[in-house]
Design an enzyme around this catalytic site. Structure first.
Site, PDB file in Angstrom:
ATOM      1  N   ASP A  12       0.882  -1.166   0.000  1.00  0.00           N
ATOM      2  CA  ASP A  12       0.000   0.000   0.000  1.00  0.00           C
ATOM      3  C   ASP A  12       0.915   1.210   0.000  1.00  0.00           C
ATOM      4  O   ASP A  12       1.708   1.386   0.930  1.00  0.00           O
ATOM      5  CB  ASP A  12      -0.887   0.020   1.255  1.00  0.00           C
ATOM      6  CG  ASP A  12      -1.928  -1.093   1.245  1.00  0.00           C
ATOM      7  OD1 ASP A  12      -2.354  -1.490   0.152  1.00  0.00           O
ATOM      8  OD2 ASP A  12      -2.302  -1.567   2.329  1.00  0.00           O
ATOM      9  N   ASP A 131     -13.702  -4.065  -2.106  1.00  0.00           N
ATOM     10  CA  ASP A 131     -13.572  -3.827  -0.663  1.00  0.00           C
ATOM     11  C   ASP A 131     -14.954  -4.031  -0.060  1.00  0.00           C
ATOM     12  O   ASP A 131     -15.878  -3.276  -0.370  1.00  0.00           O
ATOM     13  CB  ASP A 131     -13.100  -2.397  -0.384  1.00  0.00           C
ATOM     14  CG  ASP A 131     -11.677  -2.153  -0.884  1.00  0.00           C
ATOM     15  OD1 ASP A 131     -10.909  -3.122  -0.976  1.00  0.00           O
ATOM     16  OD2 ASP A 131     -11.347  -0.990  -1.184  1.00  0.00           O
TER      17      ASP A 131
END
Length: 257
Positions: A12, A131
């Site tokens: 990330d 997500d």
């Protein structure tokens, strides 16, 4: 034997640094993305996923320069996501050296974009990132809803129905993150992973919640995932990729050693 299950470290990246948070907030620095990716390549990771976590939220395009640097140093497949909104973005990333691109927020607003991308570049390089958060009350049948913008915006879309739809549009792979589990280190949401794996015909990458090596095994054996993605257990040195592969192999999971 089926296909070997893949271990995919996830980077990330926020403003050019690898970070890791808990449930998408509370961020820790984990180093330079190119150095981190190179280390995983040398350790025997099967792939690398690079997600520019600020891109969709701030409307900023993914850092092409970092991807170019990474692709020149890393020789395993590289998936890049964050701020991919148009065909030109995909072309730019593939030209920079990415093997696949991950589409998340843009897929929700314009599902046809996934179809256009698959038609232009081939399904094999189009990953749709989902997500999902559990929204069912205790005692109800389990339901999960899709969130966008780095997990900030609810959409009202059912995660299993949506995954199926994305594959119909041409997604070659689903990257499935449980937002309830992200960074919490208590294991994947196995019910969610299994529900999506059973619903679609393409590989599913389980993400969100790995705290130990048994969780990786569970994602494959109980969740039905084709690949398992993890960040903090690798970034902060708790486990190495070779340890993860040896553990999985010992538990009867086929991996590339």
């Amino acid at each position: 034997m089926g296909l070997a299950k893949r271990i995919i470290p996830c980077l990330d990246v926020d403003k050019g640094r690898v970070v890791k948070g808990v449930q998408f907030v509370d961020i820790r620095d984990a180093g330079d993305p190119v150095e981190v990716a190179k280390r995983y390549d040398e350790q025997g990771a099967d792939e690398i996923t690079f997600l520019d976590i600020t891109a969709s939220h701030e409307g900023r395009d993914t850092t092409v320069h970092t991807v170019e640097r990474m692709a020149s140093q890393v020789f395993i497949p590289l998936t890049v996501g964050g701020g991919i909104r148009k065909l030109e973005d995909i072309r730019t990333m593939l030209n920079a050296g990415a093997d696949k691109v991950s589409i998340n927020t843009a897929a929700v607003f314009t599902p046809e974009f996934v179809g256009e991308a698959a038609a232009r570049f081939g399904s094999q390089c189009i990953v749709v990132a989902i997500d999902a958060k559990k929204v069912s009350a205790p005692g109800e049948e389990e339901r999960w809803e899709i969130f966008t913008h780095g997990g900030r915006k609810p959409t009202g879309l059912d995660a299993i129905v949506w995954a199926r739809k994305m594959v119909e549009f041409g997604a070659g792979e689903i990257l499935l993150t449980s937002m309830d589990r992200d960074g919490a280190k208590n294991g994947f949401d196995l019910a969610l992973t299994r529900a999506v794996s059973d619903a679609v015909s393409v590989p599913v990458i389980a993400s969100g919640g790995v705290g130990n090596l048994q969780h990786l095994v569970d994602g494959v054996k109980e969740g039905g995932a084709d690949a398992v993605l993890a960040a903090s257990i690798f970034h902060f040195g708790e486990y190495s990729i070779p340890e993860a592969k040896a553990f999985m192999a010992k538990q009867g999971v086929e991996v590339r050693i």
